[in-house]
Scaffold this motif. Structure first.
Motif, mmCIF file in Angstrom:
data_model
loop_
_atom_site.group_PDB
_atom_site.id
_atom_site.type_symbol
_atom_site.label_atom_id
_atom_site.label_comp_id
_atom_site.label_asym_id
_atom_site.label_seq_id
_atom_site.Cartn_x
_atom_site.Cartn_y
_atom_site.Cartn_z
ATOM 1 N N ARG A 51 0.843 -1.198 0.000
ATOM 2 C CA ARG A 51 0.000 0.000 0.000
ATOM 3 C C ARG A 51 0.880 1.251 0.000
ATOM 4 O O ARG A 51 0.624 2.204 -0.735
ATOM 5 C CB ARG A 51 -0.916 -0.025 1.219
ATOM 6 N N MET A 52 1.918 1.234 0.820
ATOM 7 C CA MET A 52 2.803 2.395 0.910
ATOM 8 C C MET A 52 3.594 2.592 -0.381
ATOM 9 O O MET A 52 3.789 3.727 -0.824
ATOM 10 C CB MET A 52 3.720 2.254 2.113
ATOM 11 N N LEU A 53 4.041 1.518 -0.975
ATOM 12 C CA LEU A 53 4.733 1.623 -2.260
ATOM 13 C C LEU A 53 3.797 2.204 -3.318
ATOM 14 O O LEU A 53 4.211 3.008 -4.151
ATOM 15 C CB LEU A 53 5.257 0.253 -2.703
ATOM 16 N N SER A 54 2.530 1.820 -3.265
ATOM 17 C CA SER A 54 1.569 2.284 -4.274
ATOM 18 C C SER A 54 1.272 3.779 -4.179
ATOM 19 O O SER A 54 0.827 4.377 -5.159
ATOM 20 C CB SER A 54 0.267 1.479 -4.193
ATOM 21 N N VAL A 55 1.498 4.383 -3.019
ATOM 22 C CA VAL A 55 1.280 5.825 -2.888
ATOM 23 C C VAL A 55 2.578 6.614 -3.012
ATOM 24 O O VAL A 55 2.599 7.821 -2.754
ATOM 25 C CB VAL A 55 0.524 6.202 -1.588
ATOM 26 N N GLY A 56 3.648 5.943 -3.408
ATOM 27 C CA GLY A 56 4.871 6.650 -3.740
ATOM 28 C C GLY A 56 6.019 6.571 -2.766
ATOM 29 O O GLY A 56 7.069 7.153 -3.013
ATOM 30 N N PHE A 57 5.869 5.871 -1.660
ATOM 31 C CA PHE A 57 6.996 5.725 -0.743
ATOM 32 C C PHE A 57 7.992 4.730 -1.316
ATOM 33 O O PHE A 57 7.618 3.767 -1.972
ATOM 34 C CB PHE A 57 6.527 5.234 0.634
#
Length: 127
Positions: A51-57
């Motif tokens: 989820r965090m990777l998907s929002v750009g982290f």
């Protein structure tokens, strides 16, 4: 559970799970024959990482969230250990948006200027 089971339950690839492990995001234990073994908390952790990777982290930025990755759901509640990382990411995103807005406005002005001159030139030739 083994890596294949974790991959199936989370939708992540085995390669992604090994990547998370290499970056310190996903702890594992090894069986006597060297197989990776994960506990039930790993499912929630992997879902949060994805989820965090998907929002750009990035994986490096997600390290700030490690103390909270097992407990978080939909990135809420916000983990106190991660507030600074979120603030930095928000600032970066806002800067990118500002730059993209300037670029869009500049390109729009160029297009408008080109079409305006072409139209004006065509009208002069026709008249």
């Amino acid at each position: 559970m083994r890596i294949g089971d974790l991959a199936a339950r989370t939708g992540a690839t085995r390669r992604a799970l090994r990547y998370y492990e290499e970056h310190g995001l996903l702890p594992d234990t090894r069986t006597s024959n060297g197989y990776r073994e994960y506990d039930e908390l790993a499912v929630n952790r992997v879902e949060n990482i994805r989820r965090m990777l998907s929002v750009g982290f990035t994986a490096e930025e997600i390290l700030h969230f490690v103390p909270c990755l097992d407990a978080m759901t939909d990135l809420d509640p916000i983990c106190p250990a991660s507030l600074e990382a979120i603030a930095r990411k928000l600032s970066t995103v806002q800067s990118t948006l500002d730059e993209l807005t300037k670029t869009r406005d500049h390109l729009a002005a160029l297009v408008e200027g080109s079409y305006g001159e072409s139209s004006a030139g065509s009208l002069r030739e026709a008249g």
